[in-house]
Design an enzyme around this catalytic site. Structure first.
Site, PDB file in Angstrom:
ATOM      1  N   ASP A  22      -1.843 -46.962   4.348  1.00  0.00           N
ATOM      2  CA  ASP A  22      -2.448 -45.780   3.628  1.00  0.00           C
ATOM      3  C   ASP A  22      -3.594 -45.360   4.452  1.00  0.00           C
ATOM      4  O   ASP A  22      -3.988 -45.808   4.806  1.00  0.00           O
ATOM      5  CB  ASP A  22      -2.592 -46.778   2.313  1.00  0.00           C
ATOM      6  CG  ASP A  22      -2.855 -45.154   1.540  1.00  0.00           C
ATOM      7  OD1 ASP A  22      -2.195 -44.088   1.569  1.00  0.00           O
ATOM      8  OD2 ASP A  22      -3.628 -45.770   0.668  1.00  0.00           O
ATOM      9  N   ASN A  24      -4.105 -42.399   3.280  1.00  0.00           N
ATOM     10  CA  ASN A  24      -5.050 -40.851   1.942  1.00  0.00           C
ATOM     11  C   ASN A  24      -6.051 -42.321  -0.056  1.00  0.00           C
ATOM     12  O   ASN A  24      -5.953 -41.506  -0.189  1.00  0.00           O
ATOM     13  CB  ASN A  24      -4.171 -39.989   1.452  1.00  0.00           C
ATOM     14  CG  ASN A  24      -2.878 -40.151   0.927  1.00  0.00           C
ATOM     15  OD1 ASN A  24      -2.575 -41.622   0.845  1.00  0.00           O
ATOM     16  ND2 ASN A  24      -2.346 -39.092   0.322  1.00  0.00           N
ATOM     17  N   ASP A  26      -4.070 -43.437  -1.442  1.00  0.00           N
ATOM     18  CA  ASP A  26      -3.066 -43.655  -2.514  1.00  0.00           C
ATOM     19  C   ASP A  26      -2.078 -44.706  -3.348  1.00  0.00           C
ATOM     20  O   ASP A  26      -1.549 -44.821  -4.093  1.00  0.00           O
ATOM     21  CB  ASP A  26      -2.405 -42.989  -3.677  1.00  0.00           C
ATOM     22  CG  ASP A  26      -0.826 -42.655  -1.943  1.00  0.00           C
ATOM     23  OD1 ASP A  26      -1.075 -43.320  -1.067  1.00  0.00           O
ATOM     24  OD2 ASP A  26      -0.182 -41.635  -1.583  1.00  0.00           O
ATOM     25  N   ASP A  30       1.940 -44.052   4.561  1.00  0.00           N
ATOM     26  CA  ASP A  30       2.413 -43.215   4.964  1.00  0.00           C
ATOM     27  C   ASP A  30       2.702 -42.724   6.368  1.00  0.00           C
ATOM     28  O   ASP A  30       2.302 -43.987   6.797  1.00  0.00           O
ATOM     29  CB  ASP A  30       1.504 -41.817   4.124  1.00  0.00           C
ATOM     30  CG  ASP A  30       0.178 -43.004   4.219  1.00  0.00           C
ATOM     31  OD1 ASP A  30      -0.576 -42.903   5.842  1.00  0.00           O
ATOM     32  OD2 ASP A  30      -0.848 -42.160   3.498  1.00  0.00           O
ATOM     33  N   ASP A 104      15.688 -45.333   9.751  1.00  0.00           N
ATOM     34  CA  ASP A 104      17.239 -45.403   9.263  1.00  0.00           C
ATOM     35  C   ASP A 104      18.173 -44.355   8.730  1.00  0.00           C
ATOM     36  O   ASP A 104      17.661 -43.802   8.218  1.00  0.00           O
ATOM     37  CB  ASP A 104      16.547 -46.164   8.006  1.00  0.00           C
ATOM     38  CG  ASP A 104      17.032 -47.643   7.458  1.00  0.00           C
ATOM     39  OD1 ASP A 104      18.210 -47.149   7.795  1.00  0.00           O
ATOM     40  OD2 ASP A 104      16.039 -48.275   7.954  1.00  0.00           O
ATOM     41  N   ASP A 208      22.102 -47.873   8.368  1.00  0.00           N
ATOM     42  CA  ASP A 208      22.480 -48.992   7.449  1.00  0.00           C
ATOM     43  C   ASP A 208      23.530 -49.221   6.879  1.00  0.00           C
ATOM     44  O   ASP A 208      24.601 -48.580   6.612  1.00  0.00           O
ATOM     45  CB  ASP A 208      21.530 -48.251   6.155  1.00  0.00           C
ATOM     46  CG  ASP A 208      21.052 -48.985   4.436  1.00  0.00           C
ATOM     47  OD1 ASP A 208      21.150 -49.639   4.901  1.00  0.00           O
ATOM     48  OD2 ASP A 208      22.144 -48.678   3.672  1.00  0.00           O
TER      49      ASP A 208
HETATM   50  C1  GLC Z   1      20.484 -52.255   3.538  1.00  0.00           C
HETATM   51  C2  GLC Z   1      19.033 -51.876   3.067  1.00  0.00           C
HETATM   52  C3  GLC Z   1      18.369 -52.498   1.526  1.00  0.00           C
HETATM   53  C4  GLC Z   1      19.112 -51.767   1.001  1.00  0.00           C
HETATM   54  C5  GLC Z   1      20.557 -51.148   0.881  1.00  0.00           C
HETATM   55  C6  GLC Z   1      21.098 -50.298   0.430  1.00  0.00           C
HETATM   56  O1  GLC Z   1      21.511 -53.778   3.469  1.00  0.00           O
HETATM   57  O2  GLC Z   1      18.690 -53.369   4.274  1.00  0.00           O
HETATM   58  O3  GLC Z   1      17.267 -52.236   1.892  1.00  0.00           O
HETATM   59  O4  GLC Z   1      18.764 -52.387  -0.593  1.00  0.00           O
HETATM   60  O5  GLC Z   1      21.068 -51.240   2.721  1.00  0.00           O
HETATM   61  O6  GLC Z   1      20.587 -49.017   0.997  1.00  0.00           O
HETATM   62 CA    CA Z   2      -0.622 -42.927   1.250  1.00  0.00          CA
END
Ligand code: GLC
Ligand code: CA
Length: 533
Positions: A22, A24, A26, A30, A104, A208
């Site tokens: 982190d 900042n 919060d 980030d 991702d 994903d």
């Molecule tokens: C993948 C991700 C997981 C997420 C799921 C839905 O399995 O690794 O964290 O909840 O997809 O996107």
């Molecule tokens: Ca932050």
């Protein structure tokens, strides 16, 4: 494809942005925080971890129902994580250090707040209606079929939407409606997302749930035999549908047009025969596909040897393995192998590190594993994840301060109870630490062509020991891992090994360096060694 592809011999490090650093106060990690910690990952010297690439879990605008895996805008940064300018700076600083960056890509579903779904939900006539999977109820009002959400707490995979009187499909939370990849407009829009990040300079993607995008277009029930889980030879209808390979080939063509970019797929399939199909019949799908076997199998030498051997046999020519010990969806190695014995758990996590970094294949390392971080304890009133995954997502432990060096504020998840002892600052200069072992292994691997690219051959069948040779050209290394709590012996003479070798690395910091006899190689309890032949 040249064996020199960076993603074959590099070590890839997963960052969960919310939990890394982190900047900042919060309490939420980030992007500027990540940038400030890049030297830990690789500053070009063996004092750093020496990773070749990072994979960033989602940092896009999101209502955070699934902490970013519910994306509301694929082409921006969530305000709590920073701005696109912060992303560009992170990318530039990473590249300056020779660290590649994977982002991702979440293609199976969006957030229910994504403008596409907001439009889709607004009326049956909306042009975006068919971007998602809408179906009428059965005559008795029940959902269209028997599909279940991956998240047990959610139950069925369908939610009824009163205003338009239909159900929509969600393989995860109701806040994560599944896109319909049979729709060419969806494909085109998602290809634009890939181009957006490629044009910004990213080196690739983690995809994903790459096996979920295509499903039975007739939406037939899953066979009843699959109620308790997958059964070999029985085709599921809600995922891993043949069309998924067409979608992945399209991704690959798009990536290839950009040159040296890659994709690693989260293929949540534990049957290796089905998993290897994701490389493509002509090596024209995923460059890498996660093999999650290690996450679920027991800590036994035989189990690991069998799963590695089987995978090596099944891999099509030219395909490349990938292993990992943990990620944001699974318990950390240190906790998974605890077995009620903490000192033993640390030793086993060290053996696991040696395994990961000496097998043939690309190692993926989850943040915190390099210090042997354990799963955090998350009291009931701090639980935020619907699927019980908070413990493996607690903040990175940088130092012994109150916020573990992660934050000066209140962390979004509690700091692990061991953070005062188990942290980067405490381990950095301690040659016996987990961090020192990881650094030794990563830098050794960087210099070893046998580990990076060499062949793999299992040797011996000593009980409790998993041993293998890694060979390339004149370099020959023997890796022997004792999975047991008792001392073990590998009889190298029976295996055609030379009489002795030179110890390069042991997971036991007290083992002396130098020559070791191989006719009878003694391994301490939970000890792993790398020996040069
Ligand atoms: C993948 C991700 C997981 C997420 C799921 C839905 O399995 O690794 O964290 O909840 O997809 O996107
Ligand atoms: Ca932050």
């Amino acid at each position: 494809m040249a064996l020199g592809d960076w993603w074959r011999h590099g070590v890839i490090y997963q960052i969960y942005p919310r939990s890394f650093q982190d900047s900042n106060g919060d309490g939420i990690g980030d992007l500027p925080g990540i940038t400030s910690r890049l030297d830990h990952l690789n500053d070009g010297t063996p004092g750093s971890l020496g990773v070749d690439a990072i994979w960033l879990s989602p940092f896009y605008p999101s209502p955070m129902a699934d902490f970013g895996y519910d994306v509301a805008d694929y082409c921006d940064v969530a305000p709590e994580y920073g701005t696109l300018a912060d992303f560009d700076e992170l990318l530039a600083q990473a590249h300056r250090r020779g660290i590649r960056v994977l982002v991702d890509f979440v293609p199976n579903h969006t957030s229910d707040r994504h403008p596409w779904f907001v439009a889709s939900r607004s009326s049956r006539e909306d042009p975006r209606r068919d971007w998602y999977v809408w179906r009428d109820p059965k005559p008795d009002g029940s959902p269209p079929n028997n599909w279940r959400s991956i998240f047990r707490a959610v139950g069925g995979a369908w939610t009824f939407d009163h205003p338009t009187g239909q159900y929509y499909l969600h393989s995860f939370l109701p806040q994560q409606p599944d896109l319909d990849w049979w729709n060419p407009e969806v494909r085109a829009a998602m290809h634009d997302v890939l181009r957006f990040w490629l044009d910004r300079g990213v080196d690739g993607f983690r995809i994903d749930v790459a096996h979920k995008m295509a499903r039975d277009p007739e939406l037939r029930d899953n066979p009843a035999e699959l109620a308790q889980g997958d059964v070999a030879g029985i085709q599921r209808r809600d995922e891993d549908w043949p069309e998924v390979h067409v979608i992945l080939r399209e991704f690959r063509r798009l990536l290839d047009a950009y040159g040296d970019r890659m994709a690693v797929g989260e293929v949540g399939i534990y049957d290796p025969e089905r998993l290897v199909r994701y490389f493509g019949e002509a090596q024209d799908e995923l460059q890498l596909a996660f093999n999650f076997a290690f996450l679920v199998q027991p800590w036994r030498a035989g189990a690991f040897r069998e799963s590695v051997d089987r995978y090596e046999q099944l891999l099509p020519a030219g395909a490349w393995p990938t292993y990992t010990l943990s990620n944001h969806d699974n318990p950390r190695a240190r906790s998974r192998y605890a077995d009620g014995d903490d000192a033993g758990a640390v030793r086993r996590a060290r053996v696991a590190a040696m395994l990961l970094l000496t097998l043939r294949g690309t190692p993926f390392l989850y943040y915190g594993e390099e210090i042997g971080q354990a799963d955090g304890e998350v009291p009931a009133d701090r639980v935020v994840d619907r699927d019980g995954r908070d413990p493996e997502r607690t903040p990175m432990q940088w130092d012994a301060g109150p916020g573990a060096g992660f934050t000066s504020g209140d962390p979004w998840l509690p700091i692990g109870s061991e953070a005062r002892a188990v942290n980067v600052a405490a381990q950095r200069d301690d040659p016996r630490s987990m961090l020192s072992l990881y650094r030794r292994l990563t830098w050794f691997r960087r210099r070893s062509v046998a580990l990076r690219e060499g062949s793999y051959r299992p040797v011996g069948r000593a009980p409790g020991v998993f041993a293998y040779l890694r060979e390339a050209g004149t370099e020959r290394l023997l890796v022997a891992l004792n999975f047991g709590h008792a001392p073990a012996e590998l009889r190298g003479g029976d295996q055609g090994l030379p009489r002795s070798g030179t110890l390069e690395i042991s997971t036991d910091p007290d083992r002396g360096a130098g020559s070791v006899p191989l006719s009878s190689l003694e391994l301490g309890p939970d000890e792993g060694v790398v020996i040069r032949l």
